[in-house]
Design a protein around this motif. Structure first.
Motif, PDB file in Angstrom:
ATOM      1  N   ASN A 527     -74.243  29.526 -21.858  1.00 51.65           N
ATOM      2  CA  ASN A 527     -75.217  29.917 -22.855  1.00 51.65           C
ATOM      3  C   ASN A 527     -75.146  31.631 -22.847  1.00 51.65           C
ATOM      4  O   ASN A 527     -75.694  32.751 -23.850  1.00 51.65           O
ATOM      5  N   GLU A 528     -73.594  32.480 -22.097  1.00 49.89           N
ATOM      6  CA  GLU A 528     -74.113  33.623 -22.490  1.00 49.89           C
ATOM      7  C   GLU A 528     -72.241  34.319 -22.745  1.00 49.89           C
ATOM      8  O   GLU A 528     -71.652  33.643 -21.570  1.00 49.89           O
ATOM      9  N   TYR A 579     -70.954  34.609 -31.061  1.00 52.24           N
ATOM     10  CA  TYR A 579     -72.182  33.945 -30.635  1.00 52.24           C
ATOM     11  C   TYR A 579     -73.681  33.941 -31.342  1.00 52.24           C
ATOM     12  O   TYR A 579     -73.338  34.677 -32.558  1.00 52.24           O
ATOM     13  N   ASP A 580     -75.111  33.578 -31.028  1.00 50.36           N
ATOM     14  CA  ASP A 580     -76.172  33.985 -31.962  1.00 50.36           C
ATOM     15  C   ASP A 580     -77.119  35.185 -31.255  1.00 50.36           C
ATOM     16  O   ASP A 580     -77.939  35.507 -32.450  1.00 50.36           O
ATOM     17  N   GLU A 581     -76.732  35.747 -30.406  1.00 50.82           N
ATOM     18  CA  GLU A 581     -77.700  36.414 -30.513  1.00 50.82           C
ATOM     19  C   GLU A 581     -77.129  37.752 -29.135  1.00 50.82           C
ATOM     20  O   GLU A 581     -76.664  37.994 -28.172  1.00 50.82           O
ATOM     21  N   LEU A 583     -78.595  40.705 -26.756  1.00 51.62           N
ATOM     22  CA  LEU A 583     -79.314  41.281 -26.095  1.00 51.62           C
ATOM     23  C   LEU A 583     -79.430  43.258 -26.095  1.00 51.62           C
ATOM     24  O   LEU A 583     -78.015  43.867 -26.502  1.00 51.62           O
ATOM     25  N   ILE A 646     -74.248  42.410 -22.637  1.00 58.16           N
ATOM     26  CA  ILE A 646     -74.333  40.590 -23.084  1.00 58.16           C
ATOM     27  C   ILE A 646     -75.100  39.563 -24.360  1.00 58.16           C
ATOM     28  O   ILE A 646     -76.201  40.957 -25.187  1.00 58.16           O
ATOM     29  N   LYS A 648     -75.487  36.130 -25.728  1.00 54.12           N
ATOM     30  CA  LYS A 648     -76.326  34.696 -25.953  1.00 54.12           C
ATOM     31  C   LYS A 648     -75.518  33.882 -26.691  1.00 54.12           C
ATOM     32  O   LYS A 648     -74.973  33.963 -27.726  1.00 54.12           O
ATOM     33  N   LYS A 649     -74.880  33.275 -26.821  1.00 53.72           N
ATOM     34  CA  LYS A 649     -74.899  31.630 -27.133  1.00 53.72           C
ATOM     35  C   LYS A 649     -75.281  30.756 -27.791  1.00 53.72           C
ATOM     36  O   LYS A 649     -76.426  30.746 -27.620  1.00 53.72           O
TER      37      LYS A 649
END
Length: 649
Positions: A527-528, A579-581, A583, A646, A648-649
């Motif tokens: 997930n990352e 990636y989606d997000e 941090l 970091i 996030k996928k």
């Protein structure tokens, strides 16, 4: 042998007479519980000096040391005194062990005289040593030594008087630097100086207080200085010299710095140290054929001496102190210490038609304003056409693009000019004169593979630090370059590297461009994706001495040092995988003060991550109150090196 006067002896042993006997002094001195961090305690340390009209001086030293631990016993199982036979004579006159049970033992072992261990400078220094044998905690060691002479050797004319070689360089004068600090506790330290009444002594006490007294003894004046309960000198990481923060006494009969500067000029001119030989003249003429300007000529000559004269001080008989060896010797041997390199450069400059002289300086330590001999380094000055004097240091600039090393900024120096000179200090070198610029561009894929390139350029002292990858054998250069990349990651692979021609270091600043790839640079989970941009994580730290600073202490009591002023500018763009997000990105507060600043951080625009930081460190020697800003700038740069991005996928 000259005997010390009755009055001097009375003063010398006054401390002992204050107690009923030596054992009382030892018993009252305390033990390892009294001084839990020390292996010994010095009960008294007394020096009495009698100066003659010529400047020849006789020193009588008396010391009593109590052993507190087994380590202290081990460290004191021999008594050793160093000296230079060209300028001093020493005797170990008496060594007595006062046992803890009250017994005493006078050491009858022979005093050995042998060549002192040496490295790089082989001037014939010697040591006298006597073996004491086994000591135990509670024992005390009483040592009485004698010396005549001084601590520097200078070429003197032939004389039938054996004492002539012990007369100091400035004949008829006295000077001394007496530290009233120690690395072990001292209950009482006394220094007594007796000089002829017609000698005008100037003295000053720096960084503390002493009890002082002056008294007249017929045709002589006695100066008495005492300090009690001296505790071990404090230490701090990176601090300035202990001589610049702990109590010391400076004394000199020289009227001022001008007199000392004029003497330094005269003694070397009388020795004819700088007259170029015909061979030197012809060589200089050939070297300067391509020079077009005044500065061209100065640069060519300075760097030739810096790069072609090996630093190694071999003993050449009388004349190893302030007298600089002559042009014929230096040019033939091409080997010597700082004064020899300075001397050859002066000869070269005079052969080229310049007005040039020698100067003295103190590397690593402040020169306080009393004309004592606070010098450990010799350099060159040249007079420019505009009348200004320019400092040159062929010892500290081999492979360096500077003519005067900025690692010597904020450093005192005294020029040896025909009319003398006052003490001066080298100016601060602006940080932009010593920039390190790193510009990188990289791409991270979804599997964690990082591919990219970066270019590092540098100038001044930073240029010299980067260029050290080219030191040693040419066949090792590629390996050295690769090691810098491997500091980023053990999986790093160098695909291509280009750089400026190191043999032409004077023509342009260093520039090195790397192309690389690093498999598994980022951690890729379900997930990352986690990584630190490579330029933020640190590359070519060899050019950033501040990153090795111990930042544990929040405040400092003493001033501290960096290697040089410095400007660091780092920029990198990383192309990210899908990636989606992201941090929250790491941040750090700005730092802004007169001599220290930091600004840096991240910007994220879609798949482009931009990192930049700028660190400016404005000088070499800082005051203690400047530590918080300096520390924070270092912490900020290390913070970005340690923090992760970091995604996030």
């Amino acid at each position: 042998m000259k005997k010390i006067s009755i009055m001097m002896a009375m003063l010398f042993f006054a401390l002992i007479l204050q107690a009923q006997n030596m054992q009382d002094l030892i018993a009252k001195a305390g033990d390892s519980k009294t001084f839990p961090k020390s292996d010994v305690v010095v009960i008294f340390d007394s020096t009495s000096v009698e100066m003659q009209a010529t400047g020849l001086s006789y020193y009588q030293m008396h010391k009593l040391v109590k052993i507190l631990t087994l380590q202290g016993a081990k460290q004191n199982h021999i008594v050793k005194v160093g000296y230079d036979p060209l300028s001093a004579y020493v005797e170990i006159q008496k060594v007595i062990i006062h046992k803890a049970n009250g017994d005493t033992k006078t050491i009858e072992n022979p005093v050995l005289d042998y060549a002192a261990p040496a490295r790089a400078i082989y001037w014939g220094a010697r040591e006298k040593m006597i073996e004491v044998g086994r000591l135990e905690p509670g024992d005390a060691l009483e040592i009485i030594t004698f010396k005549k002479g001084y601590t520097y050797a200078l070429l003197q004319g032939a004389s039938d008087d054996d004492n002539d070689k012990y007369i100091p360089p400035m004949r008829g004068h006295f000077y001394d630097i007496v530290p009233f600090w120690s690395n072990e506790p001292i209950l009482e330290k006394t220094y007594v100086l007796s000089i002829p009444k017609d000698k005008m002594l100037q003295y000053e006490i720096f960084y503390g207080e002493l009890t002082s007294k002056l008294q007249f003894q017929g045709e002589r004046i006695e100066y008495i200085f005492t300090k009690r309960n001296i505790m071990p000198a404090e230490r701090e990481s990176g601090m300035v010299s202990k001589n610049n923060v702990n109590t010391k006494l400076l004394m000199s009969t020289s009227p001022d710095w001008y007199a000392k500067g004029k003497w330094f000029y005269t003694v070397n001119e009388d020795y004819d140290a700088f007259t170029p030989t015909q061979e030197v003249q012809e060589f200089v003429n050939e070297l300067l054929k391509g020079s077009k300007t005044e500065l061209d000529s100065i640069s060519v000559l300075t760097h030739w001496v810096a790069d072609n004269m090996r630093y190694s001080g071999i003993s050449m008989g009388e004349g190893e102190g302030f007298t600089l060896h002559n042009a014929e010797m230096n040019f033939t041997d091409r080997c010597g210490v700082c004064k020899d390199k300075a001397s050859l450069l002066i000869s070269f400059l005079r052969a080229a038609g310049f007005e040039s002289y020698a100067a003295m300086t103190m590397a690593g330590e402040r020169i306080d304003d009393v004309p004592a001999d606070q010098f450990n380094h010799s350099v060159t000055v040249v007079k420019r056409r505009n009348g200004d004097y320019q400092l040159l240091d062929p010892t500290w600039v081999p492979g360096v693009r500077e003519l005067w090393s900025s690692a010597e900024q904020q450093q005192g120096y005294l020029m040896g000019l025909p009319d003398g000179a006052d003490l001066m200090y080298t100016p601060i070198s602006p940080p932009e004169n010593h920039y390190v610029r790193i510009n990188g561009k990289s791409k991270l894929d979804k599997a964690g593979l990082l591919k990219g390139s970066f270019t590092i350029t540098a100038e001044g002292q930073s240029d010299a630090s980067v260029r050290r990858v080219f030191s040693g054998l040419r066949t090792e250069w590629d390996k050295n370059l690769e090691k810098e990349l491997l500091n980023l990651h053990p999986n790093a692979r160098l695909t291509k590297v280009t750089h400026t021609d190191n043999d032409k270091y004077l023509e342009e600043p260093v520039s090195i461009t790397y192309h690389y790839e690093i498999p598994d640079y980022a951690f890729v989970g379900a997930n990352e994706i986690i990584f630190t941009p490579p330029m933020a994580s640190g590359v070519f730290k060899r050019a950033m001495a501040h990153l090795y600073t111990n930042t544990a202490a929040e405040n400092k009591k003493f001033g501290f040092k960096d290697r040089c002023s410095r400007l660091v500018e780092i920029n990198e763009e990383v192309e990210l995988p899908k990636y989606d997000e992201a941090l929250p990105l790491p941040t750090a507060d700005k730092v802004s003060s007169e001599y220290v600043s930091f600004d840096g951080g991240y910007e994220l625009n879609g798949k482009k991550l931009q990192f930049s930081e700028t660190i400016s460190l404005g000088k070499r020697v800082y005051e203690a109150e400047e530590w918080p800003e300096y520390r924070q700038a270092v912490l900020n740069q290390n913070h970005f090196a340690d923090q992760k991005i970091i995604l996030k996928k």
